[in-house]
Design a protein around this motif. Structure first.
Motif, mmCIF file in Angstrom:
data_model
loop_
_atom_site.group_PDB
_atom_site.id
_atom_site.type_symbol
_atom_site.label_atom_id
_atom_site.label_comp_id
_atom_site.label_asym_id
_atom_site.label_seq_id
_atom_site.Cartn_x
_atom_site.Cartn_y
_atom_site.Cartn_z
ATOM 1 N N ALA A 94 0.828 -1.206 0.000
ATOM 2 C CA ALA A 94 0.000 0.000 0.000
ATOM 3 C C ALA A 94 0.863 1.257 0.000
ATOM 4 O O ALA A 94 0.573 2.229 -0.714
ATOM 5 N N PHE A 95 1.930 1.261 0.797
ATOM 6 C CA PHE A 95 2.843 2.413 0.813
ATOM 7 C C PHE A 95 3.464 2.642 -0.567
ATOM 8 O O PHE A 95 3.546 3.778 -1.048
ATOM 9 N N LEU A 96 3.914 1.567 -1.197
ATOM 10 C CA LEU A 96 4.527 1.713 -2.520
ATOM 11 C C LEU A 96 3.521 2.184 -3.565
ATOM 12 O O LEU A 96 3.845 3.009 -4.429
ATOM 13 N N LEU A 97 2.293 1.686 -3.483
ATOM 14 C CA LEU A 97 1.268 2.136 -4.412
ATOM 15 C C LEU A 97 0.939 3.615 -4.216
ATOM 16 O O LEU A 97 0.665 4.337 -5.183
ATOM 17 N N VAL A 98 0.962 4.068 -2.980
ATOM 18 C CA VAL A 98 0.719 5.497 -2.718
ATOM 19 C C VAL A 98 1.812 6.345 -3.344
ATOM 20 O O VAL A 98 1.540 7.396 -3.957
ATOM 21 N N LEU A 99 3.054 5.912 -3.210
ATOM 22 C CA LEU A 99 4.155 6.664 -3.816
ATOM 23 C C LEU A 99 4.043 6.675 -5.346
ATOM 24 O O LEU A 99 4.288 7.702 -5.991
ATOM 25 N N GLU A 100 3.672 5.552 -5.931
ATOM 26 C CA GLU A 100 3.519 5.505 -7.386
ATOM 27 C C GLU A 100 2.349 6.365 -7.848
ATOM 28 O O GLU A 100 2.429 7.034 -8.887
ATOM 29 N N ASP A 101 1.254 6.377 -7.079
ATOM 30 C CA ASP A 101 0.118 7.242 -7.423
ATOM 31 C C ASP A 101 0.520 8.716 -7.343
ATOM 32 O O ASP A 101 0.059 9.537 -8.153
ATOM 33 N N ALA A 102 1.360 9.044 -6.363
ATOM 34 C CA ALA A 102 1.820 10.434 -6.257
ATOM 35 C C ALA A 102 2.653 10.826 -7.472
ATOM 36 O O ALA A 102 2.532 11.951 -7.993
ATOM 37 N N ALA A 103 3.496 9.894 -7.944
ATOM 38 C CA ALA A 103 4.290 10.192 -9.143
ATOM 39 C C ALA A 103 3.401 10.352 -10.367
ATOM 40 O O ALA A 103 3.601 11.256 -11.191
ATOM 41 N N LEU A 104 2.374 9.505 -10.510
ATOM 42 C CA LEU A 104 1.465 9.625 -11.643
ATOM 43 C C LEU A 104 0.641 10.902 -11.573
ATOM 44 O O LEU A 104 0.345 11.517 -12.603
ATOM 45 N N VAL A 111 -2.119 16.896 -21.012
ATOM 46 C CA VAL A 111 -1.521 18.168 -21.409
ATOM 47 C C VAL A 111 -1.172 18.059 -22.892
ATOM 48 O O VAL A 111 -1.047 16.963 -23.435
ATOM 49 N N PRO A 112 -1.000 19.207 -23.597
ATOM 50 C CA PRO A 112 -0.730 19.129 -25.044
ATOM 51 C C PRO A 112 0.515 18.339 -25.406
ATOM 52 O O PRO A 112 0.463 17.429 -26.211
ATOM 53 N N ASP A 113 1.658 18.665 -24.797
ATOM 54 C CA ASP A 113 2.903 17.973 -25.112
ATOM 55 C C ASP A 113 3.227 17.017 -23.971
ATOM 56 O O ASP A 113 3.859 17.387 -22.985
ATOM 57 N N ASN A 114 2.763 15.785 -24.109
ATOM 58 C CA ASN A 114 2.832 14.839 -22.987
ATOM 59 C C ASN A 114 3.720 13.646 -23.290
ATOM 60 O O ASN A 114 3.504 12.558 -22.754
ATOM 61 N N LEU A 115 4.730 13.817 -24.140
ATOM 62 C CA LEU A 115 5.566 12.683 -24.522
ATOM 63 C C LEU A 115 6.325 12.125 -23.318
ATOM 64 O O LEU A 115 6.277 10.936 -23.026
ATOM 65 N N LYS A 116 7.038 12.986 -22.590
ATOM 66 C CA LYS A 116 7.804 12.526 -21.430
ATOM 67 C C LYS A 116 6.885 12.005 -20.334
ATOM 68 O O LYS A 116 7.216 11.035 -19.638
ATOM 69 N N ARG A 117 5.731 12.628 -20.185
ATOM 70 C CA ARG A 117 4.803 12.191 -19.149
ATOM 71 C C ARG A 117 4.234 10.809 -19.467
ATOM 72 O O ARG A 117 4.055 9.980 -18.561
ATOM 73 N N ARG A 118 3.942 10.550 -20.741
ATOM 74 C CA ARG A 118 3.429 9.231 -21.112
ATOM 75 C C ARG A 118 4.501 8.168 -20.925
ATOM 76 O O ARG A 118 4.203 7.043 -20.543
ATOM 77 N N ARG A 119 5.769 8.513 -21.213
ATOM 78 C CA ARG A 119 6.844 7.562 -20.993
ATOM 79 C C ARG A 119 6.970 7.221 -19.504
ATOM 80 O O ARG A 119 7.083 6.046 -19.126
ATOM 81 N N LEU A 120 6.920 8.240 -18.645
ATOM 82 C CA LEU A 120 7.026 8.007 -17.212
ATOM 83 C C LEU A 120 5.826 7.215 -16.697
ATOM 84 O O LEU A 120 5.972 6.308 -15.864
ATOM 85 N N VAL A 124 6.064 3.710 -14.741
ATOM 86 C CA VAL A 124 5.557 3.602 -13.369
ATOM 87 C C VAL A 124 4.509 2.505 -13.265
ATOM 88 O O VAL A 124 4.478 1.738 -12.298
ATOM 89 N N VAL A 125 3.638 2.401 -14.270
ATOM 90 C CA VAL A 125 2.613 1.351 -14.243
ATOM 91 C C VAL A 125 3.256 -0.034 -14.293
ATOM 92 O O VAL A 125 2.849 -0.953 -13.568
ATOM 93 N N MET A 126 4.275 -0.189 -15.127
ATOM 94 C CA MET A 126 4.954 -1.481 -15.192
ATOM 95 C C MET A 126 5.687 -1.784 -13.887
ATOM 96 O O MET A 126 5.681 -2.920 -13.405
ATOM 97 N N ILE A 127 6.330 -0.762 -13.293
ATOM 98 C CA ILE A 127 7.016 -0.958 -12.016
ATOM 99 C C ILE A 127 6.022 -1.348 -10.930
ATOM 100 O O ILE A 127 6.315 -2.173 -10.054
#
Length: 388
Positions: A94-104, A111-120, A124-127
């Motif tokens: 649960a703690f790790l999922l909270v941290l990953e949700d915070a990153a997402l 956003v219009p230019d979301n290339l880096k955000r989609r990569r992250l 994060v989803v795979m991690i």
């Protein structure tokens, strides 16, 4: 007072104290959550696993300290240990999922230019999925180590060499092959969540990327599910791999008499008058002039694939409306030259002179007859012998 009653009272008191402590911390986190999204998510996600962990820990410690020998004592304590291990693993997850949700939440993709955000987001989803699988494996290993008879098996599962050997043994299986393919997709940037792709003749967007399959949302809201190994073994189109901005075309067939410049001005006015256009490309070109018609191609650009689709439809609609209103003679027409059969038959053909006959031959020159004979087929007048 009997020792059993004392033990039960101690268990009840310890359980009540643990519940009270958990609810106090939960109330504090909820208060902090009014100003912090991380605290609010932590209070919502980690409340139940933290409560289970604290209650089990309190009961286990009280039984060890207060309760004497009673039938089944070792079994009860062993069961509490296993439950505590599972609850603690739940809490860590649960703690790790909270941290990953915070990153997402920090790196949003709307956003219009979301290339880096989609990569992250993809990584994060795979991690997250790998984290859950790792916690489950480690928890099973620790639980196995609580049994003296199979402690060696639990230790081998936890050992790195043992994990590698298990993975290598299962690598030939298709399921684990898809898992490796999913990891390759997540960290090679071949495809990401929210990418626009063309797969199996279908145009859509990557909706979900897991360790075993990829879910593609087709433009008409259908879902195409493919194994992750598909994207590592077969070709596919990724329209947004380097940028979310894309190009598209709208083609119109018109007559040869069409005036191009007014249509080009209409295309420019259409693009400049809509927010769908990103201001990069707006070109009208004649790409084909065969078959009695002229093909016009309008090349336009947009920030993303949905906007491009709407822009292409808008451009096609405006060009058709403009041609119908201002250049109706430019609509496609089919031409035919129909001659009178009697007049055509009354014509006497001009005699063919030897010079004309020579000019019409493909094989000419001194050795023309020999080359013509070499490439000629069998003489139709010569009978072909039958095969028996």
């Amino acid at each position: 007072m009997p020792s059993t009653v004392k033990a039960l009272l101690a268990v009840v008191a310890a359980t009540g104290l643990a519940i009270l402590l958990v609810f106090v911390l939960h109330w504090v986190l909820k208060r902090l959550g009014r100003k912090s999204l991380l605290a609010a998510d932590l209070a919502r996600t980690a409340h139940k696993p933290f409560l289970a962990t604290m209650v089990l820990f309190a009961i286990q410690q009280v039984l060890r300290a207060m309760a004497g020998e009673f039938p089944g004592r070792e079994g009860v304590l062993h069961g509490l240990v296993i439950c505590f291990i599972a609850a603690f693993a739940w809490l860590v997850g649960a703690f790790l999922l909270v941290l990953e949700d915070a990153a997402l939440a920090h790196w949003r993709t709307d956003v219009p230019d979301n290339l880096k955000r989609r990569r992250l987001k993809t990584q994060v989803v795979m991690i997250r999925r790998i984290t859950v699988a790792t916690i489950v494996v480690l928890t099973l290993g620790v639980v196995l180590m609580t049994f003296p008879g199979i402690r060696a098996l639990g230790a081998s599962v936890l050992a790195s060499a043992g994990i590698v050997s298990v993975i290598a043994a299962l690598a030939a299986q298709s399921t684990l092959g898809n898992v490796f393919a999913g990891l390759q997709l997540a960290f090679s940037d071949a495809v990401r969540v929210d990418d626009v792709v063309v797969v199996e003749g279908e145009w859509g967007r990557i909706e979900e990327l897991t360790l075993t399959y990829v879910a593609i949302q087709i433009w008409d809201d259908r879902r195409l599910l493919l194994p992750t190994s598909y994207f590592t073994t077969k070709p596919f189109q990724n329209w947004t791999r380097s940028s979310s901005a894309v190009l598209g075309t709208a083609e119109v067939d018109v007559d040869w008499s069409t005036e191009i410049e007014p249509l080009r001005a209409e295309l420019r006015a259409t693009c400049e008058g809509t927010e769908l256009w990103d201001g990069r490309v707006c070109v009208l070109q004649v790409t084909q002039a065969t078959g009695g018609m002229v093909r016009l191609r309008a090349l336009v650009s947009a920030n993303d694939a949905p906007s491009l689709w709407d822009l292409r439809c808008l451009v096609r609609e405006r060009l058709v409306s403009f041609i119908w209103a201002n250049q109706r003679d430019a609509l496609p027409r089919y031409r035919a030259d129909v001659a009178s059969s009697g007049r055509a038959n009354s014509r006497t053909p001009r005699p063919v002179s030897p010079a004309d006959r020579e000019e019409s031959r493909f094989y000419t020159g001194e050795d023309g007859d020999e080359r013509a004979a070499a490439f000629a087929g069998p003489d139709e007048n010569v009978p072909v012998p039958a095969h028996h």
